[in-house]
Design a protein around this motif. Structure first.
Motif: not given
Ligand SMILES: Nc1ncnc2c1ncn2[C@@H]1O[C@H](COP(=O)(O)OP(=O)(O)OP(=O)(O)O)[C@@H](O)[C@H]1O
Ligand SMILES: [Mg+2]
Lengths: 376, 213
Positions: B113-114, B116-123
């Protein structure tokens, strides 16, 4: 505006998670995806920011095919609150919230202000929480950070996957209000996943009810409640809730319904009733206070000339802010073509007609088998 | 009692020589570690990123570590001759496995989930690695480094056999001269070094985990 056209999603293991989805998310609206576990809500969300790819179909964002947009740019303009919160454990709360602004290279000062503003918005004192780490927050506090992290860079679209699930009812209500306010103020397109029908009804402009990778019904909350498409929808909504969707008295009241004053003659009253093609009319005194109702048949069958002698007031007093279930009960027990509604000072505010209530009943019970318990 | 006085006396008399050997020992281990980090971290990252390469990389470093130390050092002399560098390379080979494996595991262990959160933030993948995955793998890396350096302090004692002088010099000449004093004069600082390395890197490991819980 985001449009999904004939979207299918088949995962690598061959499982078809989405079947032929057609869906439009209007700009500036709150869209709520709801449905049983595993029906494809999260999958739908992840297609929108390209965390997963669809198998076929098209997704258009403001009429542009999404595949033509750089995925990293796309995600930075789309806030994403993931289902499991997913805070970065090695970063302070400040750095967590500042993630996207930093990627977008905002200046330090602006980032600082924005983070404080957001922390205040979710009732976490910046002085206290800014420098903490996620492990040093409660579950509900972490969830609030997850939400504001997604809002930080003022994205035009916000994807929220069960964002309030770990919150106590009070903070939850508060954030729901905050969200609707935010959405009205700055016109964000919000796509929101929840399991909670009350939450959906409260915040949604459009509810999308899904099951097994398909859309079962979509529409405004009142539309879905009033006309559930099938058994499944009825069951999912819950029978109780169907009974609870009576419009408020304020919403039903007809304030332009005619009324007559005490000193009107019988002759004039009859003329008025026939002009409006009605049989009952409320009577008010010179101050607008409600005195009762006169009935056309009484007027026609008697030779008396004083209007006052025809006034009857057998209905219980109904006030504007009364619960509409009580009105339904009165409707059930007392037959009348109109139900006068009074202000709390006793003035006539308007009426609700019997036929309005009959119509409502038909609407709600068309899809249900039967017995009514309006009085609950 | 006599023995302890004798040993103390010997150590005091030869303190500058012993100190020089200890420093030499530390430098050798430090070089080996630095090389292992320099090569091991990227290998670990590559293994984590390209799942197909992971078994190859991990088993290759594993095999390196399974070669008995004396044999490995002897083989190295065939190609590199005698001396300090040969020892550094030996230590590097020995330390590679714990570093590569722990970097790999550390990155793999990062919560989905971490990520995914990073990818979802546009990294981008590189930003994700630099800002999320690698920092989160540091506690694991520290644990690997700790294991590696304790091993390296021990292996470095074999130095005199391949012409790399360090604390091993005292120990090995102690063996041939049958001098308990000399053996202890080498063994004690070497053990202390291992203990200190273990303790300090343990502290670092704990600190790197702090507040992340
Ligand atoms: N990576 C994957 N590979 C295979 N199947 C998957 C994968 N991800 C999800 N699925 C399957 O797709 C279906 C939809 O999953 P999804 O996560 O969208 O459900 P959901 O509606 O969000 O459920 P919940 O309310 O429990 O979060 C599930 O049956 C799930 O098992
Ligand atoms: Mg989900």
């Amino acid at each position: 505006m985001i449009e999904l056209k004939g979207i299918n999603k088949i995962y690598d293991d061959g499982f078809q998670a989405l079947k032929d989805i057609d869906l439009t998310f209007e700009e500036g609206k709150i869209n709520v995806l709801i449905g049983p576990s595993g029906c494809g809500k999260t999958t739908t969300m992840k297609l929108l920011n390209r965390l997963t790819d669809y198998t076929d179909g098209d997704i258009l964002i403001d009429d542009q095919n999404m595949k033509q947009i750089n995925p990293f740019e796309l995600r930075r303009q789309m806030g994403y609150v993931i289902q499991n919160i997913g805070l970065f454990p090695h970063m302070s709360i400040f750095d967590n919230v500042a993630t996207v602004p930093k990627l977008l290279k905002w200046n330090k000062h602006k980032i600082r202000e924005r983070v404080d503003e957001l922390l205040n918005m979710v009732n976490l004192d910046p002085e206290t929480y800014r420098n903490r780490y996620p492990a040093e927050l409660s579950g509900g506090q972490q969830q609030r950070i997850g939400v504001i992290r997604a809002l930080a860079a003022e994205p035009s679209t916000i994807l929220m996957d069960e964002p309030f699930s770990a919150l106590d009812p009070i903070s939850r209500e508060q954030l729901q209000d905050e969200l609707t306010k935010l959405q009205q103020e700055i016109n964000k397109t919000i796509i929101f996943v929840t399991h909670d029908m009350d939450e959906a009804i409260k915040i949604a402009d459009q509810i999308i009810l899904m099951k097994d990778g398909e859309i079962v019904q979509k529409g405004a909350p009142q539309e879905i409640l009033a006309n559930p498409a099938n058994e499944f929808v009825t069951e999912f909504i819950g029978e109780d809730r169907l009974e609870n969707v009576l419009p408020s008295i304020q919403d039903m009241i007809q304030s332009d319904y005619p009324s007559i004053s005490l000193n009107t003659t019988v002759e004039q009253s009859i003329q008025l009733l026939s002009r409006y093609q009605i049989s009952d009319i409320p009577v008010v005194d010179e101050n607008g206070a409600f005195n009762g109702i006169v009935n056309l048949f009484d007027l026609l069958n008697n030779k008396r000339t004083d209007l006052k002698t025809f006034i009857h007031d057998t209905l219980p007093t109904i006030t504007e802010n009364m619960d509409s279930h009580r009105l339904m009960q009165i409707f059930h027990e007392h037959k009348s073509t109109v139900y006068p509604i009074q202000t709390k000072e006793g003035n006539l505010a308007g009426v609700v007609e019997r036929k309005q209530l009959v119509h409502l009943l038909h609407q709600f019970y068309m899809n249900k088998s039967g017995d009514s318990e309006w009085s609950s | 009692m006599d023995f302890i006085t004798g040993l103390t006396q010997y150590m005091i008399e030869n303190r500058s020589e012993l100190l020089a050997l200890t420093i030499e020992h530390i430098v050798m281990v430090a070089y080996g570690m630095a090389l292992a980090l320099l090569v091991g971290i990227p290998l670990g990252i590559i293994a984590a990123r390209y799942q197909k390469l992971a078994p190859i990389i991990i088993s290759a470093t594993n095999i390196l570590q399974l070669i008995p130390s004396l044999a490995m050092l002897a083989i190295l002399t065939l190609y590199m001759g005698l001396g300090f560098q040969t020892m550094v390379i030996g230590l590097f080979f020995y330390s590679l496995m714990p570093i590569v494996r722990n970097t790999y595991v550390g990155i793999k262990e990062v919560d989905d989930s971490v990520i995914e959160a990073g990818r979802g933030s546009g990294m981008t993948p590189l930003q994700l690695l630099g800002k999320i995955q690698f920092p989160l793998s540091i506690p694991f890396l520290m644990a690997g480094l700790r294991v590696a350096s304790v091993i390296a302090v021990a292996v470095a004692c074999l130095g005199p056999y391949i012409g790399a002088e360090a604390l091993g010099k005292e120990i090995i000449s102690g063996i041939s001269l049958q001098s308990d004093v000399k053996i202890y004069a080498g063994a004690i600082p070497a053990t202390l070094l291992a203990l200190i390395a273990d303790f300090m890197l343990g502290k670092l490991e704990t600190r790197s985990k702090q507040r992340m819980a």
